[in-house]
Design a protein around this motif. Structure first.
Motif, PDB file in Angstrom:
ATOM      1  N   VAL A 139      41.651  51.679  25.674  1.00 57.47           N
ATOM      2  CA  VAL A 139      42.753  51.306  26.564  1.00 57.47           C
ATOM      3  C   VAL A 139      42.243  50.631  27.834  1.00 57.47           C
ATOM      4  O   VAL A 139      42.847  49.674  28.328  1.00 57.47           O
ATOM      5  N   ASP A 140      41.120  51.110  28.366  1.00 58.24           N
ATOM      6  CA  ASP A 140      40.616  50.561  29.622  1.00 58.24           C
ATOM      7  C   ASP A 140      39.603  49.433  29.418  1.00 58.24           C
ATOM      8  O   ASP A 140      38.871  49.081  30.329  1.00 58.24           O
ATOM      9  N   ARG A 141      39.586  48.843  28.224  1.00 57.83           N
ATOM     10  CA  ARG A 141      38.604  47.790  27.913  1.00 57.83           C
ATOM     11  C   ARG A 141      38.696  46.626  28.886  1.00 57.83           C
ATOM     12  O   ARG A 141      37.686  46.010  29.241  1.00 57.83           O
ATOM     13  N   HIS A 142      39.878  46.290  29.345  1.00 65.20           N
ATOM     14  CA  HIS A 142      40.072  45.109  30.183  1.00 65.20           C
ATOM     15  C   HIS A 142      40.348  45.454  31.646  1.00 65.20           C
ATOM     16  O   HIS A 142      40.804  44.596  32.399  1.00 65.20           O
ATOM     17  N   ILE A 143      40.048  46.683  32.061  1.00 63.46           N
ATOM     18  CA  ILE A 143      40.427  47.102  33.406  1.00 63.46           C
ATOM     19  C   ILE A 143      39.647  46.351  34.488  1.00 63.46           C
ATOM     20  O   ILE A 143      40.181  46.034  35.553  1.00 63.46           O
ATOM     21  N   ASP A 144      38.367  46.041  34.230  1.00 65.10           N
ATOM     22  CA  ASP A 144      37.593  45.319  35.240  1.00 65.10           C
ATOM     23  C   ASP A 144      38.174  43.935  35.496  1.00 65.10           C
ATOM     24  O   ASP A 144      38.269  43.491  36.648  1.00 65.10           O
ATOM     25  N   ALA A 145      38.575  43.248  34.423  1.00 69.91           N
ATOM     26  CA  ALA A 145      39.199  41.931  34.590  1.00 69.91           C
ATOM     27  C   ALA A 145      40.528  42.056  35.322  1.00 69.91           C
ATOM     28  O   ALA A 145      40.883  41.206  36.147  1.00 69.91           O
ATOM     29  N   TYR A 146      41.278  43.127  35.045  1.00 73.12           N
ATOM     30  CA  TYR A 146      42.559  43.333  35.711  1.00 73.12           C
ATOM     31  C   TYR A 146      42.382  43.586  37.203  1.00 73.12           C
ATOM     32  O   TYR A 146      43.117  43.038  38.034  1.00 73.12           O
ATOM     33  N   LEU A 147      41.387  44.394  37.564  1.00 73.81           N
ATOM     34  CA  LEU A 147      41.174  44.731  38.976  1.00 73.81           C
ATOM     35  C   LEU A 147      40.852  43.490  39.797  1.00 73.81           C
ATOM     36  O   LEU A 147      41.193  43.422  40.985  1.00 73.81           O
ATOM     37  N   ILE A 148      40.211  42.506  39.177  1.00 74.79           N
ATOM     38  CA  ILE A 148      39.925  41.262  39.892  1.00 74.79           C
ATOM     39  C   ILE A 148      41.230  40.569  40.298  1.00 74.79           C
ATOM     40  O   ILE A 148      41.328  39.989  41.382  1.00 74.79           O
ATOM     41  N   THR A 149      42.256  40.659  39.461  1.00 75.90           N
ATOM     42  CA  THR A 149      43.524  39.980  39.741  1.00 75.90           C
ATOM     43  C   THR A 149      44.320  40.654  40.851  1.00 75.90           C
ATOM     44  O   THR A 149      45.229  40.036  41.405  1.00 75.90           O
ATOM     45  N   ALA A 151      42.752  42.147  43.524  1.00 81.77           N
ATOM     46  CA  ALA A 151      41.751  42.421  44.558  1.00 81.77           C
ATOM     47  C   ALA A 151      42.290  42.273  45.978  1.00 81.77           C
ATOM     48  O   ALA A 151      41.720  42.838  46.915  1.00 81.77           O
ATOM     49  N   LYS A 152      43.378  41.523  46.149  1.00 83.67           N
ATOM     50  CA  LYS A 152      43.917  41.308  47.494  1.00 83.67           C
ATOM     51  C   LYS A 152      44.768  42.472  47.981  1.00 83.67           C
ATOM     52  O   LYS A 152      45.160  42.507  49.147  1.00 83.67           O
ATOM     53  N   LEU A 153      45.069  43.416  47.108  1.00 83.72           N
ATOM     54  CA  LEU A 153      45.836  44.590  47.539  1.00 83.72           C
ATOM     55  C   LEU A 153      44.966  45.494  48.396  1.00 83.72           C
ATOM     56  O   LEU A 153      43.737  45.379  48.401  1.00 83.72           O
ATOM     57  N   ALA A 154      45.591  46.414  49.105  1.00 79.79           N
ATOM     58  CA  ALA A 154      44.841  47.356  49.934  1.00 79.79           C
ATOM     59  C   ALA A 154      43.944  48.219  49.057  1.00 79.79           C
ATOM     60  O   ALA A 154      44.322  48.583  47.936  1.00 79.79           O
ATOM     61  N   PRO A 155      42.729  48.542  49.523  1.00 78.09           N
ATOM     62  CA  PRO A 155      41.800  49.351  48.718  1.00 78.09           C
ATOM     63  C   PRO A 155      42.408  50.640  48.193  1.00 78.09           C
ATOM     64  O   PRO A 155      42.172  51.027  47.049  1.00 78.09           O
ATOM     65  N   ALA A 156      43.193  51.328  49.031  1.00 78.44           N
ATOM     66  CA  ALA A 156      43.798  52.586  48.590  1.00 78.44           C
ATOM     67  C   ALA A 156      44.779  52.347  47.438  1.00 78.44           C
ATOM     68  O   ALA A 156      44.880  53.163  46.510  1.00 78.44           O
ATOM     69  N   THR A 157      45.501  51.234  47.494  1.00 80.11           N
ATOM     70  CA  THR A 157      46.439  50.900  46.420  1.00 80.11           C
ATOM     71  C   THR A 157      45.693  50.623  45.120  1.00 80.11           C
ATOM     72  O   THR A 157      46.083  51.083  44.043  1.00 80.11           O
ATOM     73  N   GLY A 160      44.415  53.826  43.584  1.00 76.04           N
ATOM     74  CA  GLY A 160      45.491  54.569  42.944  1.00 76.04           C
ATOM     75  C   GLY A 160      45.860  53.988  41.590  1.00 76.04           C
ATOM     76  O   GLY A 160      45.990  54.713  40.604  1.00 76.04           O
ATOM     77  N   MET A 161      46.005  52.673  41.521  1.00 81.09           N
ATOM     78  CA  MET A 161      46.383  52.022  40.266  1.00 81.09           C
ATOM     79  C   MET A 161      45.288  52.198  39.215  1.00 81.09           C
ATOM     80  O   MET A 161      45.576  52.485  38.046  1.00 81.09           O
ATOM     81  N   LYS A 162      44.044  52.036  39.625  1.00 74.40           N
ATOM     82  CA  LYS A 162      42.931  52.223  38.691  1.00 74.40           C
ATOM     83  C   LYS A 162      42.911  53.655  38.165  1.00 74.40           C
ATOM     84  O   LYS A 162      42.715  53.899  36.970  1.00 74.40           O
ATOM     85  N   GLY A 163      43.129  54.616  39.070  1.00 73.23           N
ATOM     86  CA  GLY A 163      43.130  56.020  38.661  1.00 73.23           C
ATOM     87  C   GLY A 163      44.215  56.325  37.643  1.00 73.23           C
ATOM     88  O   GLY A 163      43.990  57.075  36.680  1.00 73.23           O
ATOM     89  N   HIS A 164      45.390  55.734  37.819  1.00 74.05           N
ATOM     90  CA  HIS A 164      46.486  55.954  36.880  1.00 74.05           C
ATOM     91  C   HIS A 164      46.136  55.413  35.489  1.00 74.05           C
ATOM     92  O   HIS A 164      46.382  56.072  34.473  1.00 74.05           O
ATOM     93  N   ILE A 165      45.557  54.216  35.459  1.00 80.06           N
ATOM     94  CA  ILE A 165      45.202  53.605  34.171  1.00 80.06           C
ATOM     95  C   ILE A 165      44.123  54.415  33.469  1.00 80.06           C
ATOM     96  O   ILE A 165      44.199  54.668  32.261  1.00 80.06           O
TER      97      ILE A 165
END
Length: 453
Positions: A139-149, A151-157, A160-165
């Motif tokens: 499920v998390d195979r593409h999470i690194d590519a997603y986080l790049i998209t 990246a402009k959000l606040a670090p805490a946000t 949180g999103m990464k933790g949920h996934i």
């Protein structure tokens, strides 16, 4: 800066988030040909046994690649693992089979090429290629590519999103489910078992993170038969279950009390903590108490953003976060000490420059500090203390309010979005003057030491 891990990983493996990577340094004579010092490949798994198997395969492949580089016969396309090549074929097949420019002949050739390459592999390589070709990956195979998209959000946000996934990825892994098996029914099971029992706000954020990730997967062609609005998560509803109201259920995060502020500012530094943390913690706390700034804003300030009598916040959690914050007269000594001898792009809190997430590190160190001094407020049924670094921000807003400052003025200083229901006569829309913000800041004063003359 070297980072310690709780347990040494098997050789040639690195762990990024919940995903294992293959990392092998290239021989010196191969680096100019490859263009990098290290060969990095995402193994696409959180299972260490699978990671070790894929590492062994890649180790053999890279050894062959090094020999080819030295012989001058190396083809850069060989740098792709079977899984990566399977994903490329998958993307190609999806592109050729959809849209107004679908080409049946080209599709047939691509299918034949994919099948031929799959048949050329053996053992784990064949399985990795085939799984990637049909989208059967973790499920998390593409999470690194997603986080790049995002990246402009606040670090805490982002955290949180990464933790949920990753939480859903672990749940799916325990049930031996892969990305292509996540249907509406599976999503519903997860919502019922994991999300519904959460606090409504936490549940909504958790579900929103999964919808956003699935939207990304759809746009990039990693999943089919879904849409860009959340796929199997799109119409999931959170079941708000009624329960008996107990004491403390309505307790929310609160400002520090005057005694707590005195304890945090004037107590001897806890002997079990590294003394080098003292200046950054006391300085950051003092700035927040006298400005209402967030810990991330304070931790990542550049020297050039401290000018003309303001902290010039350029980015943050919301559009309202970008704002000038007047520098309180009591902060001038801290500002002078922390800017002296530094360049424009140097950090005000230089101690945090090398940290991966400066705001998060500052928050964790502050938690240890306040707990060591006995400043804590844990309530039954609550996962977090009612006092955190954020309580300094509440303390500023509360003291400005009881001193007669208008809520719109306070909001413009601390970076809150205005509440349109409470705006009258367009006060907020027309803007708050520099003089109003300066007065709002200066009205807040730190409590004196108890033993002060």
């Amino acid at each position: 800066m070297a980072r310690k891990t709780a347990k040494a990983l098997p050789r040639l493996l690195r762990l990024k988030g919940q995903t294992f990577w293959f990392a092998r340094d290239l021989p010196a004579d191969c680096r100019p040909i490859f263009g990098k010092k290290t060969w990095l490949t995402n193994l696409g798994t959180a299972d260490i046994k699978i990671a070790v198997q894929r590492r062994d395969t890649l180790e053999a492949e890279t050894t062959q690649a090094f020999a080819a580089m030295r012989a001058g016969t190396w083809n850069p396309s060989e740098a792709l693992s079977p899984a990566a090549r399977g994903e490329l074929y998958r993307e190609t097949l999806l592109a050729l089979s959809s849209g107004s420019e679908a080409d049946p002949d080209a599709l047939e050739l691509a299918v034949y090429a994919a099948e031929s390459e799959r048949d050329a592999y053996r053992g784990p390589q064949k399985g990795a290629f085939g799984d990637a070709l049909k989208g059967s990956v973790e499920v998390d195979r593409h999470i690194d590519a997603y986080l790049i998209t995002i990246a402009k959000l606040a670090p805490a946000t982002i955290r949180g999103m990464k933790g949920h996934i990753l939480q859903f990825a672990r749940w799916a892994s325990e049930k031996k489910l892969r990305l292509d098996a996540v249907s509406r029914r599976i999503a519903g099971q997860y919502v019922t078992a994991v999300i519904d029992p959460m606090h409504p706000k936490t549940a909504a954020a958790h579900l929103g993170s999964l919808r956003a990730y699935w939207g990304f997967l759809h746009r990039r062609g990693h999943i089919v038969g879904a849409d860009a609005k959340g796929g199997p998560w799109a119409d999931q509803q959170i079941e708000v279950k009624g329960k008996r109201v107990e004491r403390g259920d309505k307790d929310e995060a609160r400002p520090f009390t005057v005694d707590e502020v005195r304890t945090l500012l004037y107590s001897p530094f806890p002997p079990r903590m590294a003394a080098e943390f003292a200046p950054q913690l006391i300085d950051a706390l003092t700035i927040s108490l006298l400005s209402g700034m967030r810990q991330e804003e304070i931790a990542t300030l550049w020297v050039e953003e401290v000018r003309d009598g303001v902290f010039d916040i350029q980015q943050g959690k919301t559009t309202a976060a970008a704002r000038p914050v007047p520098i309180h007269p009591s902060l001038l000594e801290i500002v002078k000490r922390r800017t002296e001898g530094k360049g424009p792009k140097d950090w005000l809190f230089h101690e945090l420059t090398e940290e991966r997430d400066a705001g998060d590190i500052l928050g964790k160190r502050f938690r240890r500090y306040r707990v060591a001094l006995g400043v804590d407020d844990m309530r039954e049924g609550k996962r977090r203390s009612l006092v955190t670094f954020h309580s300094a921000r509440h303390w500023f807003a509360y003291n400005a309010s009881i001193s007669g400052q208008h809520e719109n003025t306070i909001g413009s200083v601390i970076g809150h979005r205005p509440d349109k229901k409470k705006i009258t006569f367009g006060v907020y829309i027309k803007g708050i003057s520099e003089e109003q913000r300066q007065a709002c800041v200066e009205v807040v004063q730190l409590p004196a030491r108890i033993n002060a003359a």
